[in-house]
Design a protein around this motif. Sequence first.
Motif, PDB file in Angstrom:
ATOM      1  N   GLN A  39       0.841  -1.188   0.000  1.00 34.14           N
ATOM      2  CA  GLN A  39       0.000   0.000   0.000  1.00 34.14           C
ATOM      3  C   GLN A  39       0.874   1.235   0.000  1.00 34.14           C
ATOM      4  OE1 GLN A  39      -2.912   0.184   3.154  1.00 34.14           O
ATOM      5  NE2 GLN A  39      -4.204   1.587   1.965  1.00 34.14           N
ATOM      6  N   GLU A  44      -5.017   2.356  -2.712  1.00 38.57           N
ATOM      7  CA  GLU A  44      -5.610   1.157  -2.129  1.00 38.57           C
ATOM      8  C   GLU A  44      -4.532   0.087  -1.920  1.00 38.57           C
ATOM      9  OE1 GLU A  44      -9.296   2.642  -1.773  1.00 38.57           O
ATOM     10  OE2 GLU A  44      -8.930   0.520  -1.410  1.00 38.57           O
ATOM     11  N   GLU A  46      -2.978  -3.318  -2.506  1.00 39.08           N
ATOM     12  CA  GLU A  46      -3.048  -4.186  -3.672  1.00 39.08           C
ATOM     13  C   GLU A  46      -2.268  -5.471  -3.447  1.00 39.08           C
ATOM     14  OE1 GLU A  46      -1.239  -2.644  -7.194  1.00 39.08           O
ATOM     15  OE2 GLU A  46       0.626  -2.087  -6.196  1.00 39.08           O
ATOM     16  N   THR A 109      -9.629  -6.438  -6.757  1.00 44.32           N
ATOM     17  CA  THR A 109      -9.679  -5.374  -5.746  1.00 44.32           C
ATOM     18  C   THR A 109     -10.200  -5.864  -4.401  1.00 44.32           C
ATOM     19  OG1 THR A 109     -11.865  -4.737  -6.526  1.00 44.32           O
ATOM     20  CG2 THR A 109      -9.984  -3.581  -7.492  1.00 44.32           C
TER      21      THR A 109
END
Length: 128
Positions: A39, A44, A46, A109
């Motif tokens: 991160q 976000e 990942e 995600t």
Amino acid sequence: QVQLVESGGGSVQVGGSLRLSCAASGYIDSSYCMGWFRQAPGKEREGVAGIATGGGSPYYADSVKGRFTISRDSAKNTVYLQMNGLKPEDTAMYYCAAKVGDYCYIGDTQAARRFRYWGQGTQVTVSS
């Protein structure tokens, strides 16, 4: 209860290498998935790589394929992330994670939400 402790982060120049380690304590059998996530500030979390403790091919994010390698030493209960050819965009806090079940895909995600156990993170900084 599973506890994860990462180590091996640091600062390197572009093109350099680092090896991250994740030492796991607690009960981890052959039905777990171990993953590395990262991160960066303002972004976000990942998925980077995932590997099933029971075997099978590991998963890699497209951005790290060919440069990063995930591996595990079952005797030491440790997972590694060898990072070569580091780029400035690899700069992030790297987290080790574990989940029950050998589904190890980390490319979507929602991947981080599937992992129950997390380490505290280790910082990787790549400078040009």
